[in-house]
Design a protein around this motif. Structure first.
Motif, PDB file in Angstrom:
ATOM      1  N   GLN A 120       0.817  -1.211   0.000  1.00  0.00           N
ATOM      2  CA  GLN A 120       0.000   0.000   0.000  1.00  0.00           C
ATOM      3  C   GLN A 120       0.850   1.260   0.000  1.00  0.00           C
ATOM      4  O   GLN A 120       1.912   1.309   0.637  1.00  0.00           O
ATOM      5  N   GLN A 140       0.297   5.803  -0.108  1.00  0.00           N
ATOM      6  CA  GLN A 140      -0.657   6.880   0.140  1.00  0.00           C
ATOM      7  C   GLN A 140      -0.298   8.096  -0.705  1.00  0.00           C
ATOM      8  O   GLN A 140       0.861   8.508  -0.760  1.00  0.00           O
ATOM      9  N   VAL A 179      -5.441   6.000  -0.493  1.00  0.00           N
ATOM     10  CA  VAL A 179      -4.589   4.818  -0.365  1.00  0.00           C
ATOM     11  C   VAL A 179      -4.760   3.949  -1.615  1.00  0.00           C
ATOM     12  O   VAL A 179      -5.884   3.657  -2.030  1.00  0.00           O
TER      13      VAL A 179
END
Length: 366
Positions: free
Chosen positions: A260, A262, A267
């Motif tokens: 992941q 951001q 996200v």
């Protein structure tokens, strides 16, 4: 960044360059270049102006003398041989035809110098003219030919003495788009029929992608990546190459976990396993890899923006979508021109897109 490129298999290379460097005064044009090219390969030296690609070609031909390093052709060290003693034919961007000689005489010039018999010369030249589709132009002068025809004469002249190596220095850049596309196919067809080891210098990534078996991407006097056209396009090893080869969207992001990142408050999922937590990275995704979707799904890499511009590019349309959640960054999205959805696109409309996680490449930032 220094890289040695090795042959794809264990056979002895047709051409090998070892630790070659070249400077012009204080400017270092080539920095410790090493590479191998197999017999029958069609390779391209690809890069922006001033990257060293033409200098490298000229060192192979002996038209420039390297400061250090060696050039081997069929395991023979040709590093210090003059051009006349090296086994190559060369085609220049400017054609470099003799304006006062006919097409026939331009082609037979090298054969006369090598003291071929007149009957053999006539057979060879006529055969070459047929090969490049210029049989009816043998008695014309260069000024009576189009640019594409002149370049085909230059190609026939380069092939006249049956060289083991063909060097092409930006051979198509002076031609208009349609002629360029037609001639690059003719050159590729000739290469397939002759199986002649060929090196082409170009700054045109489409040319390299469509013609080469292998591409050596150069920048600032170094080879920064090599591989097949597909490898270079889909597995670019740096943002520079991803941006230089084709069109790419870039997004600055922060790593949250192994899968992941951001971007501001948004996200996205992608493979960040090679990067440290909280490190800053750059995401790259090709316009054709982004999907336009009808309904938003919060579990996918989807986001919406307004359509700021549309370009019709024949077989596809390029959408320019401004994403407010990405600080008004514009993403380019390519959609097929035959798609029924395209009729509904209007400027200012809200469009939802998906960035497939497997289509995102992650690079170190900066």
């Amino acid at each position: 960044m220094q890289m040695s490129i090795h042959a794809l298999d264990d056979e002895k290379p047709y051409l090998e360059i070892q630790n070659l460097s070249k400077s012009f005064g204080n400017f270092q044009a080539l920095k410790d270049i090493s590479l191998k090219i197999n017999d029958g390969d069609f390779v391209c030296f690809l890069g922006p102006s001033g990257c060293g690609k033409t200098t490298l070609l000229r060192c192979i031909a002996g038209l420039e003398n390297q400061n250090s390093g060696n050039v081997y052709q069929q395991q023979k060290d040709i590093s210090k041989l003059p051009p006349s003693s090296r086994d190559f034919g060369i085609v220049f961007q400017s054609y470099a035809l003799f304006p006062n000689l006919t097409v026939f005489s331009n082609i037979d010039y090298g054969l006369i110098n090598k003291k071929w018999k007149k009957s053999d010369i006539a057979d060879r030249v006529l055969g070459l003219l047929k090969m490049v589709g210029l049989e009816e132009h043998s008695s014309k002068y260069p000024s009576q030919l189009s640019g594409g025809e002149q370049q085909r004469v230059a190609l026939a002249r380069a092939l006249a003495t049956s060289p083991g190596l063909l060097l092409l220095d930006e051979p198509l850049s002076a031609l208009d788009a349609k002629v360029r596309i037609r001639l690059r196919k003719q050159i590729k067809d000739l290469h397939r029929s002759l199986q002649l080891t060929t090196i082409m210098v170009t700054h045109d990534q489409e040319e390299a992608q469509s013609m080469a078996d292998r591409i050596f991407v150069m920048n600032a006097g170094e080879i920064i990546q090599s591989g097949s056209p597909k490898e270079i396009y889909h597995k670019a090893n740096s943002p520079f190459i991803a941006d230089f080869i084709g069109i790419t969207n870039f997004l600055d992001a922060k790593v949250l976990s192994v899968d992941q990142v951001q971007i501001r408050e948004k996200v996205l999922k992608c493979d960040t396993s090679k990067f440290e937590h909280n490190s800053f990275v750059q995401l790259a995704i090709r316009p054709e890899s982004i999907k336009v979707v009808e309904k938003s799904n919060k579990f996918r890499n989807q986001i919406s923006g307004h359509l700021a511009d549309i370009e019709f590019l024949g077989s596809f349309q390029r959408l320019y979508i401004v994403i407010s959640e990405f600080n008004d960054q514009t993403l380019m999205v390519d959609v097929g021109a035959s798609s029924d959805k395209n009729e509904a696109f209007t400027l200012g409309q809200i469009v939802t897109i998906e960035l497939p996680k497997n289509a995102i490449t992650v690079y170190s930032h900066g």
